[in-house]
Design an enzyme around this catalytic site. Structure first.
Site, PDB file in Angstrom:
ATOM      1  N   ASN A   1      10.338 -21.434 -25.719  1.00  0.00           N
ATOM      2  CA  ASN A   1      10.562 -20.689 -26.949  1.00  0.00           C
ATOM      3  C   ASN A   1      10.922 -21.588 -28.135  1.00  0.00           C
ATOM      4  OD1 ASN A   1      11.603 -18.297 -28.677  1.00  0.00           O
ATOM      5  ND2 ASN A   1      13.413 -19.584 -28.406  1.00  0.00           N
TER       6      ASN A   1
ATOM      7  N   TYR B   1       2.586 -25.777 -38.955  1.00  0.00           N
ATOM      8  CA  TYR B   1       3.003 -24.749 -37.999  1.00  0.00           C
ATOM      9  C   TYR B   1       1.799 -24.142 -37.285  1.00  0.00           C
ATOM     10  CZ  TYR B   1       5.389 -20.760 -35.965  1.00  0.00           C
ATOM     11  OH  TYR B   1       5.895 -19.839 -35.075  1.00  0.00           O
TER      12      TYR B   1
ATOM     13  N   ASP C   1      17.384 -30.937 -25.982  1.00  0.00           N
ATOM     14  CA  ASP C   1      16.807 -31.271 -27.271  1.00  0.00           C
ATOM     15  C   ASP C   1      15.372 -31.723 -27.032  1.00  0.00           C
ATOM     16  OD1 ASP C   1      15.979 -32.409 -29.673  1.00  0.00           O
ATOM     17  OD2 ASP C   1      17.895 -33.386 -30.073  1.00  0.00           O
TER      18      ASP C   1
ATOM     19  N   LYS D   1       0.828 -24.291 -33.134  1.00  0.00           N
ATOM     20  CA  LYS D   1       0.623 -23.169 -32.218  1.00  0.00           C
ATOM     21  C   LYS D   1      -0.778 -23.204 -31.620  1.00  0.00           C
ATOM     22  CE  LYS D   1       4.738 -21.566 -32.518  1.00  0.00           C
ATOM     23  NZ  LYS D   1       5.665 -21.702 -31.374  1.00  0.00           N
TER      24      LYS D   1
ATOM     25  N   THR E   1      13.785 -13.168 -37.640  1.00  0.00           N
ATOM     26  CA  THR E   1      14.629 -14.242 -37.121  1.00  0.00           C
ATOM     27  C   THR E   1      14.861 -15.261 -38.234  1.00  0.00           C
ATOM     28  OG1 THR E   1      12.761 -15.610 -36.395  1.00  0.00           O
ATOM     29  CG2 THR E   1      13.607 -13.993 -34.809  1.00  0.00           C
TER      30      THR E   1
END
Length: 243
Positions: A89, A166, A62, A170, A201
């Site tokens: 990932n 987000y 985790d 990145k 996904t």
């Protein structure tokens, strides 16, 4: 060193592109460890791969739990004594994320805590094991949404995708790649950011145009780079991506 001698840890590997990266690495003969928060889902993923004739194992992991990260590193050390490949990932999105004027700060904090701080913590924990490998590889799963150049280009298809949490996560992950690659210069460990493309996904709501199998190919390629492989790159399906 043959592929069967290589040991890989793929985080967030119980589903989606992480599962497919694990599968493709196992097909290549790598001994793969699936990292996942949920032990039940991890066992299901290992069973799915076993049904395809691929022997893998899992470890509870985790990214928001330092105890979990330390235990995973200790378990890999005890059983294998090293790690050759780390694929970072695991990552999250949040429905309360959005444009800077509207995104919920708590959502941004959750995203950054997982995607950046959690990834950093896992990388730090695994580095001593990677240093024991003659060909250590770190692959950070990034996104073209993390490119400052593309975010600021009105002609870019990513220009309108304003997800401050987000996208910032990145971009920060890319900074980790740049700094870590430079820090590890002169060692056998190479570090790269890889954008798999817009993959169908759970994370994308299955709205992508690539399958998980297609999206996993580039991260797997960089995980298996030879001794002369580049380090400190940001690449996507169409080639080098501007920072």
């Amino acid at each position: 060193m043959t592929d069967i001698d290589r040991i890989a840890l793929v985080t967030g590997a119980n589903k989606g592109i992480g599962f497919e990266i694990a599968r493709q690495l196992a097909v290549a003969g790598v001994r793969v460890i699936l990292g996942a928060r949920d032990a039940g889902r991890a066992r299901t993923a290992v069973d799915r791969l076993a049904a395809q004739g691929l022997a893998t194992q899992s470890v509870p992991l985790d990214l928001n739990d330092p105890t979990s990260i330390a235990a995973a590193a200790a378990a890999i050390d005890a059983e294998n004594g090293k790690l050759d490949i780390l694929v970072n990932n695991a990552g999250i999105v949040d429905p309360a994320d959005g444009a800077p004027s509207a995104s919920a700060p708590d959502a941004v904090r959750r995203i950054l805590d997982t995607n950046v701080v959690g990834t950093l913590a896992v990388t730090q924990a695994m580095l001593p094991l990677l240093r024991r490998s003659p060909t250590g590889r770190i692959v950070n799963l990034s996104s073209s949404l993390g490119s400052l150049t593309l975010n600021g280009d009105p002609t870019s298809p990513y220009y309108a995708a304003r997800l401050i949490g987000y996208n910032a996560s990145k971009a920060a992950l890319n900074m980790l790649t740049v700094q870590l690659a430079e820090e590890l210069r002169g060692t056998p460990i190479v570090v790269n950011s890889v954008s798999p493309g817009y993959v169908k996904t759970d994370l994308t709501g299955h709205t992508g145009y690539m399958t998980a199998e297609e999206g996993a190919k580039l991260p797997v390629h960089y995980a298996l780079l030879g001794a002369d492989g580049p380090s400190g790159r940001f690449v996507g399906p169409d080639g080098p991506t501007p920072w």
